[in-house]
Design an enzyme around this catalytic site. Structure first.
Site, mmCIF file in Angstrom:
data_model
loop_
_atom_site.group_PDB
_atom_site.id
_atom_site.type_symbol
_atom_site.label_atom_id
_atom_site.label_comp_id
_atom_site.label_asym_id
_atom_site.label_seq_id
_atom_site.Cartn_x
_atom_site.Cartn_y
_atom_site.Cartn_z
ATOM 1 N N SER A 212 0.822 -1.203 0.000
ATOM 2 C CA SER A 212 0.000 0.000 0.000
ATOM 3 C C SER A 212 0.856 1.253 0.000
ATOM 4 O O SER A 212 1.968 1.271 0.557
ATOM 5 C CB SER A 212 -0.892 0.004 1.252
ATOM 6 O OG SER A 212 -1.491 1.263 1.468
ATOM 7 N N TYR B 143 -2.014 0.551 10.272
ATOM 8 C CA TYR B 143 -2.243 -0.146 9.001
ATOM 9 C C TYR B 143 -1.008 -0.023 8.108
ATOM 10 O O TYR B 143 -0.501 -1.026 7.585
ATOM 11 C CB TYR B 143 -3.469 0.417 8.288
ATOM 12 C CG TYR B 143 -3.605 -0.077 6.867
ATOM 13 C CD1 TYR B 143 -4.050 -1.373 6.614
ATOM 14 C CD2 TYR B 143 -3.270 0.729 5.786
ATOM 15 C CE1 TYR B 143 -4.155 -1.847 5.314
ATOM 16 C CE2 TYR B 143 -3.373 0.267 4.480
ATOM 17 C CZ TYR B 143 -3.819 -1.022 4.249
ATOM 18 O OH TYR B 143 -3.918 -1.488 2.963
#
Length: 328
Positions: A130, A154
């Protein structure tokens, strides 16, 4: 080829699984059907894949299970030629509330797959990383040499997982690569994402909600471009041990995006502004030169073209998709 797609009923994983079935491969989709968003969206993905398989394309099997189950993972990887690891606990904001779950799923789950892959000897391991690994930009666009200083649990979990992928490639001679996705959107996307939210609210006559002042910028990437980057990794080993950006051709301010969707669908509505979450990135923009060099990656969709395609899809599927968006 036999391909295991983890998170294969989810948004990106589902599109990848569907494409591989259409291309004639045998696909096993591992997914725990986590109700992070409405599971019926995942069920539509599963049915599409089954329809392709029943029409004479590749084979498709759904295995309901979790990447944290090391025994199940070992069994599935042992029967695969390629592993496309798309499963993850998603959500930047939610990771602030429960960081340990993100470590368990995104890091330990990845290690389960990597251990199984090096023991079995598969053709290639591809992990979904990501843009959240970058954190606050020191310069834009982000290239792969930019410091990785994630600002959310995250992002930290995705960085740890991709570093394991690259390390395993180096020390265990495992053909493996991590793809850093930049805000992927498109059909069957998560309902709580900005574009689906803006479209849904405008079609329902409700004002789009912008978090913060709207000056944040995003490099939105249409899901079909992401699928093409993954498909390219079936045919090349040039990217082994690399972490590679997969983005679009441009970026856009969130306020401008909301205005353009509003102007197209419900020009009389005003935008509504609410507080921005501290864990949200201020700006993202990808350099895709490395992806172009190693994968031949050339994104086809600008943000405006992709949003237009999503709106067309939304209208065609509004009967089942919109209630799930509104109820999630």
């Amino acid at each position: 080829m036999k391909i295991l797609v983890t998170g294969g009923a989810g948004f990106i994983g589902g599109h990848i699984a569907e494409r591989f079935v259409v291309d004639g491969h045998d696909v096993v989709a591992l997914d725990n059907l986590d109700p992070f968003y409405d599971v019926d969206i995942k069920r539509h993905t599963i049915e599409r894949c089954r329809e392709h398989a029943s029409s004479g394309d590749g084979r498709y099997e759904l295995v309901e299970g979790d990447v944290r189950d090391a025994d199940l993972v070992s069994e599935l990887v042992a029967d695969a030629d390629y592993v496309y690891h798309q499963a993850a606990q998603a959500g930047v904001r939610q990771s602030v509330e429960n960081p340990r779950k993100y470590d368990e799923v995104n890091v330990d789950g990845t290690l389960n797959l990597l251990d199984a892959a090096r023991e079995t000897g598969i053709e290639r391991f591809v992990m979904a990383s990501s843009s959240s690994v970058y954190g606050k930009p020191r310069y834009l666009p982000y290239d792969e040499e930019h410091p990785t200083t994630p600002v959310s649990p995250y992002g930290a979990s995705k960085l740890a997982a991709e570093r394991y992928v690259c390390a395993y490639s180096e020390v265990y001679d495992l053909s493996a690569v991590a793809l850093r996705y930049f805000t992927v959107y498109g059909p069957r996307m998560r309902p709580n994402m900005a574009i689906s939210n803006f479209v849904s609210r405008c079609l329902d006559g409700r004002s789009p909600v912008v978090y913060g002042d709207g000056s944040q910028t995003r490099d939105f990437t249409f899901v079909e471009d992401v699928v093409e980057a993954n498909v390219a990794l079936l045919d090349t080993d040039a990217a082994d041990g690399e972490a590679i950006n997969v983005g679009s051709t441009d970026n856009i301010e969130i306020e401008t995006l909301a205005e353009e969707i509003r102007d197209q669908l419900a020009p009389d509505l005003d935008l509504v502004y609410e507080d921005r979450h501290d864990a949200d990135a201020e700006h993202t923009h990808a350099s895709t030169e490395r992806a172009a060099e190693l994968l031949g990656y050339e994104p086809e969709y600008t943000i405006r073209e992709g949003v237009s395609a999503f709106i067309d899809w939304y209208r065609e599927n509004r009967e089942w998709y919109e209630p799930l968006v509104r109820n999630s």
